[in-house]
Design a protein around this motif. Sequence first.
Motif, PDB file in Angstrom:
ATOM      1  N   GLU A 133      12.211  15.927   5.134  1.00 21.14           N
ATOM      2  CA  GLU A 133      12.212  17.343   4.758  1.00 21.14           C
ATOM      3  C   GLU A 133      11.707  18.218   5.896  1.00 21.14           C
ATOM      4  OE1 GLU A 133      10.213  20.514   1.632  1.00 21.14           O
ATOM      5  OE2 GLU A 133      10.044  18.377   1.195  1.00 21.14           O
TER       6      GLU A 133
ATOM      7  N   ASP B  89      18.634  22.840   1.504  1.00 18.34           N
ATOM      8  CA  ASP B  89      17.819  22.683   0.293  1.00 18.34           C
ATOM      9  C   ASP B  89      18.400  21.610  -0.624  1.00 18.34           C
ATOM     10  OD1 ASP B  89      16.010  24.599   1.130  1.00 18.34           O
ATOM     11  OD2 ASP B  89      16.939  26.218  -0.029  1.00 18.34           O
ATOM     12  N   GLU B  90      19.719  21.576  -0.728  1.00 14.92           N
ATOM     13  CA  GLU B  90      20.374  20.562  -1.557  1.00 14.92           C
ATOM     14  C   GLU B  90      20.136  19.165  -0.986  1.00 14.92           C
ATOM     15  OE1 GLU B  90      24.865  19.276  -2.891  1.00 14.92           O
ATOM     16  OE2 GLU B  90      24.473  21.399  -2.516  1.00 14.92           O
ATOM     17  N   LEU B  91      20.240  19.034   0.328  1.00 17.46           N
ATOM     18  CA  LEU B  91      19.997  17.748   0.981  1.00 17.46           C
ATOM     19  C   LEU B  91      18.553  17.294   0.762  1.00 17.46           C
ATOM     20  CD1 LEU B  91      20.862  15.409   2.762  1.00 17.46           C
ATOM     21  CD2 LEU B  91      20.350  16.850   4.763  1.00 17.46           C
TER      22      LEU B  91
ATOM     23  N   ASP C 163      16.621  18.101  -1.748  1.00 16.31           N
ATOM     24  CA  ASP C 163      16.516  17.681  -3.154  1.00 16.31           C
ATOM     25  C   ASP C 163      17.064  16.267  -3.357  1.00 16.31           C
ATOM     26  OD1 ASP C 163      15.369  20.111  -3.822  1.00 16.31           O
ATOM     27  OD2 ASP C 163      17.232  20.965  -4.630  1.00 16.31           O
ATOM     28  N   ILE C 164      18.168  15.955  -2.693  1.00 17.75           N
ATOM     29  CA  ILE C 164      18.774  14.623  -2.806  1.00 17.75           C
ATOM     30  C   ILE C 164      17.848  13.568  -2.217  1.00 17.75           C
ATOM     31  CG2 ILE C 164      20.656  13.157  -1.940  1.00 17.75           C
ATOM     32  CD1 ILE C 164      22.460  15.708  -2.196  1.00 17.75           C
ATOM     33  N   VAL C 165      17.284  13.860  -1.053  1.00 15.96           N
ATOM     34  CA  VAL C 165      16.366  12.903  -0.406  1.00 15.96           C
ATOM     35  C   VAL C 165      15.166  12.639  -1.309  1.00 15.96           C
ATOM     36  CG1 VAL C 165      14.733  12.642   1.513  1.00 15.96           C
ATOM     37  CG2 VAL C 165      17.072  13.389   1.963  1.00 15.96           C
ATOM     38  N   HIS C 166      14.584  13.703  -1.857  1.00 19.15           N
ATOM     39  CA  HIS C 166      13.422  13.529  -2.739  1.00 19.15           C
ATOM     40  C   HIS C 166      13.801  12.766  -4.015  1.00 19.15           C
ATOM     41  CE1 HIS C 166      10.026  15.489  -0.829  1.00 19.15           C
ATOM     42  NE2 HIS C 166      10.881  16.353  -0.335  1.00 19.15           N
ATOM     43  N   ALA C 167      14.980  13.041  -4.562  1.00 18.42           N
ATOM     44  CA  ALA C 167      15.407  12.342  -5.772  1.00 18.42           C
ATOM     45  C   ALA C 167      15.605  10.853  -5.497  1.00 18.42           C
ATOM     46  CB  ALA C 167      16.697  12.948  -6.305  1.00 18.42           C
ATOM     47  N   TYR C 168      16.109  10.537  -4.330  1.00 12.68           N
ATOM     48  CA  TYR C 168      16.382   9.146  -3.990  1.00 12.68           C
ATOM     49  C   TYR C 168      15.108   8.386  -3.625  1.00 12.68           C
ATOM     50  CZ  TYR C 168      18.273   5.060  -1.640  1.00 12.68           C
ATOM     51  OH  TYR C 168      18.548   3.775  -1.265  1.00 12.68           O
TER      52      TYR C 168
END
Length: 92
Positions: A58, A81-83, A85-90
């Motif tokens: 991030e 921001d979308e990327l 969010d994806i990294v944090h979700a994964y």
Amino acid sequence: MSHVEKEKKKLLNRLARLRGQIAAIERAVTEDRECARVLQQATACRGALDGFIAEVIEDHIREHLVDPAAADDSPRRRAADELIDIVHAYLT
């Protein structure tokens, strides 16, 4: 890494917690603790490491891939921001 001092302090705090978790795993193995306890500590450590990695990614995205002058609703900022969010979700 050329992150601002606040981010650097946050990452160093995470690393200190990881160091403590690794030491706890080592103690558990040395003391012949039951497998379930060792695995639980190892899983917690893996989660902490994943959190550290997510923070570094991030920070990298925000520091090096997004123009700080870009508007909050710019396509590049929204994609970043979308990327994130994806990294944090994964990872977390």
